[in-house]
Design a protein around this motif. Structure first.
Motif, PDB file in Angstrom:
ATOM      1  N   LEU A 177       0.861  -1.185   0.000  1.00  0.00           N
ATOM      2  CA  LEU A 177       0.000   0.000   0.000  1.00  0.00           C
ATOM      3  C   LEU A 177       0.901   1.239   0.000  1.00  0.00           C
ATOM      4  N   HIS A 178       2.059   1.099   0.607  1.00  0.00           N
ATOM      5  CA  HIS A 178       3.112   2.112   0.505  1.00  0.00           C
ATOM      6  C   HIS A 178       4.241   1.529  -0.345  1.00  0.00           C
ATOM      7  N   GLY A 179       4.525   2.224  -1.458  1.00  0.00           N
ATOM      8  CA  GLY A 179       5.408   1.655  -2.484  1.00  0.00           C
ATOM      9  C   GLY A 179       6.821   1.370  -2.028  1.00  0.00           C
ATOM     10  N   ASN A 180       7.267   2.054  -0.979  1.00  0.00           N
ATOM     11  CA  ASN A 180       8.657   1.849  -0.533  1.00  0.00           C
ATOM     12  C   ASN A 180       8.741   0.855   0.622  1.00  0.00           C
ATOM     13  N   GLU A 181       7.640   0.130   0.887  1.00  0.00           N
ATOM     14  CA  GLU A 181       7.640  -0.835   1.989  1.00  0.00           C
ATOM     15  C   GLU A 181       7.466  -2.239   1.408  1.00  0.00           C
ATOM     16  N   SER A 182       8.565  -2.795   0.924  1.00  0.00           N
ATOM     17  CA  SER A 182       8.500  -4.059   0.200  1.00  0.00           C
ATOM     18  C   SER A 182       8.491  -5.277   1.114  1.00  0.00           C
TER      19      SER A 182
ATOM     20  N   ILE B 230       0.505  -5.389   5.588  1.00  0.00           N
ATOM     21  CA  ILE B 230       1.894  -5.450   6.036  1.00  0.00           C
ATOM     22  C   ILE B 230       2.671  -4.184   5.668  1.00  0.00           C
ATOM     23  N   HIS B 231       3.308  -3.607   6.677  1.00  0.00           N
ATOM     24  CA  HIS B 231       4.066  -2.357   6.508  1.00  0.00           C
ATOM     25  C   HIS B 231       5.428  -2.436   7.187  1.00  0.00           C
ATOM     26  N   SER B 232       6.292  -1.490   6.792  1.00  0.00           N
ATOM     27  CA  SER B 232       7.499  -1.229   7.569  1.00  0.00           C
ATOM     28  C   SER B 232       7.440   0.251   7.917  1.00  0.00           C
ATOM     29  N   ASN B 233       8.356   0.710   8.756  1.00  0.00           N
ATOM     30  CA  ASN B 233       8.358   2.138   9.083  1.00  0.00           C
ATOM     31  C   ASN B 233       9.780   2.664   9.109  1.00  0.00           C
TER      32      ASN B 233
HETATM   33 ZN    ZN Z   1       3.200   1.842   5.501  1.00  0.00          ZN
END
Ligand code: ZN
Length: 344
Positions: free
Chosen positions: A46-51, A136-139
């Motif tokens: 959903l956020h392109g830089n959180e692979s 699923i995300h990273s921060n």
């Molecule tokens: Zn995110």
């Protein structure tokens, strides 16, 4: 805009997140059959830089394809691969795009074609039913791995503690995936540490594998000792008109360079978050769960120091200036043990 597929496109597990746009052509919802119904719904990128979510899924999908003739997935999987065009550029979102995790049904932002796409995804999954939903995300800051829920229900809390004993309950910001999917079934957002950390990928992969093998989520309460539950009470942003930076720079607000160390620590009143120049006042915008600006409840300034007025625990504090501008400076949390859902 949304593409729907009922088989794994050839070569997909080998595809790097930056190349998904050229292979898929756009955001794609893929349904794969498995031994149990209804499907586990998983969203990634959903956020392109959180692979991290995509990289966690790749070995599971490769494994699935290899065994396809003999073995199926233990449970059906519906996989939504979100902002592939931002992923191609390695950014959270492109300048002309909305944030793909703020536009799900229930959001308060004006409609765009991307809002319609998320409505379609939810409508399709409502029809099919879900076992559970995992986003699923990273921060960018220094945070532990944790899960977020938007409803205090035993099954939802079990789903979160399967990933980490640290669980955050929030109802704002609106328009996030897990808030929308919570209406269909147990839903969680995973925060898997910082992008590029191998442990985050492995942890998310093992978690998804465990979810696919679960026959049911327990209905009974999570044992008190197995959960640290926190409640988000406010989001902190820096208004566009306020400049910020880190010492020895020059700006309206100079943030404490040790800021990231504060994440998930219960900070005492008086803790200094940074320095403000004489004209900018508190400078930060602090919105509570009802959307009210409550900066004066949590923060004060004295002799140019910006200090906490109440004991509070921050999350997602980051030194990444782009992340601060695109999302927020941090969330403020309080321990939620006192209000733990009634044991039945
Ligand atoms: Zn995110």
């Amino acid at each position: 805009m949304l593409q729907e597929r009922h088989a794994l496109p050839p070569g997909l597990p080998e595809t790097d997140s930056r190349d998904l746009a050229s292979v898929l052509g756009g955001p794609t919802l893929i349904h794969l059959p498995g031994g149990r119904e209804p499907p586990l719904f998983v969203s990634v990128l959903l956020h392109g830089n959180e692979s991290v979510g995509w990289n966690a899924l790749r070995p599971l999908l490769a494994d699935y394809r290899q065994r396809l003739s003999a073995l199926r997935l233990p449970r059906s999987l519906s996989l939504f691969i979100g902002n592939v065009s931002a992923a191609a550029s390695g950014v959270r979102r492109l300048p002309d795009q909305p944030d793909y995790n703020r536009i799900w049904p229930g959001c308060e932002s004006p409609p765009t074609p991307e809002h319609t796409m998320m409505q379609q995804v939810v409508a399709i999954m409502r029809r099919r039913g879900i076992f559970a939903s995992v986003d699923i995300h990273s921060n960018t800051g220094c945070n532990p791995h944790y899960g977020c829920v938007n409803l205090l229900d035993h099954r939802y809390l079990h789903l979160a503690t399967l990933f980490s004993r640290t669980v955050v309950y929030f109802t704002r910001p609106r328009g996030v995936q897990s808030l929308a999917m919570s209406r269909l079934g147990p839903a969680v957002t995973l925060e898997c540490g910082q992008e590029g950390e191998r442990y985050g990928v492995d942890h998310a992969r093992d978690y998804l594998d465990a979810c696919l093998h679960l026959s049911a989520l327990p209905q009974h309460p999570v044992a008190c000792g197995d959960i640290d539950l926190f409640h988000t009470v406010a989001q902190v942003r820096i208004p566009e008109v306020v400049s910020f930076g880190f010492p020895p720079g020059q700006a309206d607000i100079l943030l404490n360079p040790e800021l990231e160390r504060f994440n998930f620590w219960e900070l005492p009143p008086g803790t200094a978050l940074g320095r403000v120049n004489a004209h900018s006042g508190i400078g930060l915008e602090v919105r509570d769960e009802q959307g009210r600006n409550v900066a004066n409840r949590y923060l004060s300034t004295a002799q140019g120091e910006l200090r906490l007025k109440l004991p509070i625990m921050p999350a997602m504090l980051t030194r990444d200036e782009a992340a601060i501008r695109q999302d927020c400076l941090c969330y403020l949390m309080e321990r939620y043990d006192d209000q733990f859902p009634q044991r039945q």
